[in-house]
Design an enzyme around this catalytic site. Structure first.
Site, PDB file in Angstrom:
ATOM      1  N   HIS A 130      13.240 -14.546  13.587  1.00  0.00           N
ATOM      2  CA  HIS A 130      12.961 -14.427  15.018  1.00  0.00           C
ATOM      3  C   HIS A 130      11.482 -14.476  15.365  1.00  0.00           C
ATOM      4  O   HIS A 130      11.123 -14.919  16.456  1.00  0.00           O
ATOM      5  CB  HIS A 130      13.540 -13.122  15.568  1.00  0.00           C
ATOM      6  CG  HIS A 130      15.035 -13.083  15.565  1.00  0.00           C
ATOM      7  ND1 HIS A 130      15.740 -12.175  16.316  1.00  0.00           N
ATOM      8  CD2 HIS A 130      15.961 -13.829  14.902  1.00  0.00           C
ATOM      9  CE1 HIS A 130      17.037 -12.360  16.119  1.00  0.00           C
ATOM     10  NE2 HIS A 130      17.195 -13.349  15.252  1.00  0.00           N
ATOM     11  N   CYS A 184       0.885  -1.164   0.000  1.00  0.00           N
ATOM     12  CA  CYS A 184       0.000   0.000   0.000  1.00  0.00           C
ATOM     13  C   CYS A 184       0.924   1.215   0.000  1.00  0.00           C
ATOM     14  O   CYS A 184       2.128   1.053  -0.196  1.00  0.00           O
ATOM     15  CB  CYS A 184      -0.983  -0.018   1.174  1.00  0.00           C
ATOM     16  SG  CYS A 184      -0.296   0.310   2.799  1.00  0.00           S
TER      17      CYS A 184
END
Length: 121
Positions: A57, A24
């Site tokens: 992570h 976007c």
């Protein structure tokens, strides 16, 4: 963008895609919309390190990019970093992801314990 972000997020959440990428203007609105789909961990990343580290992570599965922020010279490296990364599964990462999943399921405890010194939970 919410329509497209939701469509991509559903493909990932329902197992028809391993990962998704949405765009976007800033990437923020797409991340907000995609993250509303259960099982989706979407984040805005405008640098190569975050695009890979978010997967390694945090098991990020939707990359959100800002079309007005990221230029064509950086875009391929961001996408490659995201797609080439794998979740480490390390105990500390798995522990954090389990907490995120609890939060998503509405099972987060009312109080949060103080972190031990030097431990970024």
């Amino acid at each position: 963008y919410p329509d497209y972000a939701a469509a991509v997020a559903r493909e990932v959440a329902e197992g028809r895609a391993d990962r998704g990428i949405v765009l976007c203007g800033s990437g923020v609105g797409a991340a907000v919309a995609a993250s509303k789909v259960r099982g989706v961990r979407a984040a805005v990343c405008h640098d190569v390190y975050s695009a890979g580290q978010g997967v390694e992570h945090d098991d990020m599965n939707v990359l959100c990019l800002g079309g007005r922020i990221v230029g064509p010279a950086v875009l391929p490296a961001l996408v490659t970093s995201f797609l080439d990364a794998t979740f480490t599964g390390e105990e500390r990462h798995a522990r954090r992801l389990a907490k995120v999943n609890q939060l998503e399921a509405g099972e987060w405890p009312d109080s949060v314990p103080e972190p031990p010194s030097g431990d970024a939970r």
